[in-house]
Design an enzyme around this catalytic site. Structure first.
Site, PDB file in Angstrom:
ATOM      1  N   SER A   2      20.085 -11.363   4.493  1.00 14.59           N
ATOM      2  CA  SER A   2      21.045 -10.436   3.913  1.00 14.59           C
ATOM      3  C   SER A   2      20.684  -9.016   4.317  1.00 14.59           C
ATOM      4  O   SER A   2      19.692  -8.789   5.016  1.00 14.59           O
ATOM      5  CB  SER A   2      21.051 -10.555   2.382  1.00 14.59           C
ATOM      6  OG  SER A   2      19.790 -10.152   1.860  1.00 14.59           O
ATOM      7  N   LYS A   3      21.474  -8.061   3.842  1.00 14.70           N
ATOM      8  CA  LYS A   3      21.252  -6.668   4.224  1.00 14.70           C
ATOM      9  C   LYS A   3      19.882  -6.160   3.788  1.00 14.70           C
ATOM     10  O   LYS A   3      19.320  -5.278   4.422  1.00 14.70           O
ATOM     11  CB  LYS A   3      22.346  -5.787   3.612  1.00 14.70           C
ATOM     12  CG  LYS A   3      23.710  -5.965   4.273  1.00 14.70           C
ATOM     13  CD  LYS A   3      24.740  -5.021   3.677  1.00 14.70           C
ATOM     14  CE  LYS A   3      26.091  -5.190   4.361  1.00 14.70           C
ATOM     15  NZ  LYS A   3      27.114  -4.286   3.794  1.00 14.70           N
ATOM     16  N   ARG A   4      19.351  -6.721   2.725  1.00 17.02           N
ATOM     17  CA  ARG A   4      18.057  -6.217   2.252  1.00 17.02           C
ATOM     18  C   ARG A   4      16.913  -6.579   3.198  1.00 17.02           C
ATOM     19  O   ARG A   4      15.825  -6.029   3.097  1.00 17.02           O
ATOM     20  CB  ARG A   4      17.759  -6.737   0.850  1.00 17.02           C
ATOM     21  CG  ARG A   4      17.519  -8.221   0.750  1.00 17.02           C
ATOM     22  CD  ARG A   4      17.390  -8.636  -0.708  1.00 17.02           C
ATOM     23  NE  ARG A   4      17.207 -10.062  -0.858  1.00 17.02           N
ATOM     24  CZ  ARG A   4      16.032 -10.673  -0.805  1.00 17.02           C
ATOM     25  NH1 ARG A   4      14.947  -9.962  -0.568  1.00 17.02           N
ATOM     26  NH2 ARG A   4      15.934 -11.981  -0.974  1.00 17.02           N
ATOM     27  N   GLY A  47      17.152  -5.951   6.310  1.00 18.57           N
ATOM     28  CA  GLY A  47      17.325  -5.042   7.437  1.00 18.57           C
ATOM     29  C   GLY A  47      18.734  -5.165   7.984  1.00 18.57           C
ATOM     30  O   GLY A  47      19.619  -5.761   7.375  1.00 18.57           O
TER      31      GLY A  47
END
Length: 468
Positions: free
Chosen positions: A238-240, A242
């Site tokens: 996911s975006k967390r 990177g």
């Protein structure tokens, strides 16, 4: 049999890493088999699909160099064909209208969950003989109620599902629009898809799609469900973790060939080999060597591969991407050294092209300030006199070059009875604003005589004004 694969992204966002890897696996399998890959845009979710997302898919595919052989086809342009197939299934008695209200379905689901049963449609409208054709209805596929549906997955092996685990799925909404499992089946059938290579989050869709294909008496494609990509912590990527957009990695300075090399190794291996050219990928890719377990994304490994490609590439092959980054930084490269020579001087030092671009702006524009720690370390009271002597000797050179200036630096060091670093490092700071550049003669050659002498003069004034 000619191999035909497809990459069918939904234009509801950017092209993410999982989608890019799926596209790559389809591309490699098609190329290896001298077949073709079709690009199909599955845009039936009209509320979430956008033109920007379509363009983002095209941009990502183009940057990676994954060329399709047919398409792009858009599902929203094939609605009449889907209506034909839905009507065909109704006429064959393989589908039926369902008039169940949302309230009834919610209550059914609640009761099933209270009993510990798997929530699914109970076939209430399956046997209706009379009904009001003007009432709102969805169309459901009449899934077989006995037997099993099975296939030999090219990655996961034999998979067999009992039909009593499946319910009668909706193939058309009440407004007549087709649903995913119907459109995919019709497209794969019409486009002659021989191999469906996709993420294993689609495994649950496959038995439903196979039953529809069988009802239409269509040939079954081969299926290969590749593992998911997880973050380094084992959670779904996911975006967390990177940047997850392919183009975001471009913005961070990664090379397309490095991305392809990294993506192909996410869930596939060929012995202990880590570095693959695209030709080697096409030659050696084998679905039998795709692992069943989920792959884990490793940002450090990606950076290592990227650094390898920067070091190993012909500098001329990096120019376009380098200039793209310089443009994003607002740096005018029309005046200054040749980009290929700047790259040649820095490719051993950079892990990403963004890092290279940021550290080489000084060749094209004089620094507007000096890094504080480097100025404090290398600009002393005597430095102004040292640089003034250097500038005087530079202006006296009949033939100016980095090598000639290297000799001047040595002569000035001897004149002031200091080490070479007491002269060379202040020169680096004066030219670049920082103390870390390639060899001094290379740096001077790239900056050029006019700019070097102008920047030395500015540094002398700054030191005299700021260093007590």
């Amino acid at each position: 049999m000619s191999v035909i694969t497809r990459f069918p992204p939904s234009p509801t966002g950017y092209l993410h890493l999982g989608g890019a890897r799926t596209a790559l696996f389809n591309y490699l399998y098609a190329r290896q088999s001298q077949g073709k890959m079709i690009l199909r845009i599955e845009d039936t979710d009209r509320e979430r699909s956008t033109e920007e997302s379509v363009q983002a898919i095209f941009d990502g595919m183009n940057w990676l160099g994954l060329e399709h052989d047919e398409g792009p086809y858009f599902q929203t342009q094939r609605f009449e064909r889907y209506k034909e197939v839905i009507q065909q299934l109704l006429d064959q008695g393989e589908a039926y209208p369902c008039f169940c209200s949302r309230e009834r379905l919610d209550k059914l689901r609640e009761e099933q969950m209270e009993r510990g049963d798997k929530p699914r449609y109970d076939g209430h409208c399956r046997g209706l003989e009379t009904f009001d054709m003007d009432a709102d209805a969805v169309i459901r596929f009449k899934n077989p109620q006995s037997g099993t549906v099975a296939w030999d997955d090219l990655v996961k092996g034999r998979i067999e599902i009992s039909n009593d685990e499946l319910d009668d799925l909706i193939i058309a909404r009440s407004d007549g629009s087709p649903t995913y499992n119907l459109t995919v089946v019709v497209d794969d059938m019409d486009m002659g898809i021989t191999h469906v290579i996709r993420g294993d989050d689609h495994v649950n869709n496959t038995p439903r799609q196979l039953n529809i294909l069988d009802a239409l008496e269509a040939d079954r494609p081969h299926y290969a469900h590749v593992p998911m990509i997880l973050g380094s912590d084992g959670a779904r990527l996911s975006k967390r973790h990177g940047a997850v957009s392919v183009m975001a990695y471009r913005e961070e300075g990664y090379l397309p060939q490095a991305m392809l090399n990294y993506l192909v190794r996410l869930g596939w291996s060929h012995g202990d080999q880590e570095i693959f050219s695209l030709d080697e990928m096409i030659e050696k890719f084998d679905l039998r060597h795709v692992q069943k377990a989920a792959a884990r994304f490793d940002a450090d490994k990606l950076k290592w591969i990227n650094q390898h490609y920067i070091k190993a590439s012909d500098p001329a092959d990096l120019v376009d991407e380098y200039l793209w980054h310089m443009g994003r930084l607002g740096t005018d490269t029309t005046a200054g050294p040749a980009a290929v020579e700047v790259i040649r001087a820095h490719q051993e030092r950079a892990k990403t092209l963004l890092e290279m671009a940021q550290s080489t702006q000084f060749y094209f524009q004089a620094p507007t300030q000096y890094q504080d720690k480097d100025a404090k370390k290398h600009f002393k009271t005597q430095t102004a006199d040292i640089l003034a002597a250097l500038l005087e000797r530079s202006r006296a050179l009949p033939q100016w070059s980095g090598q000639a200036m290297h000799d001047v630096v040595q002569a000035v060091a001897e004149q002031f009875e200091v080490g070479m670093g007491k002269v060379g490092q202040p020169v680096r700071v004066a030219l670049s604003g920082a103390g870390n550049t390639p060899s001094l003669d290379v740096t001077l050659d790239l900056v050029g005589r006019e700019q070097a002498e102008a920047r030395l003069a500015v540094a002398i004034e700054w030191i005299r004004a700021n260093i007590a």
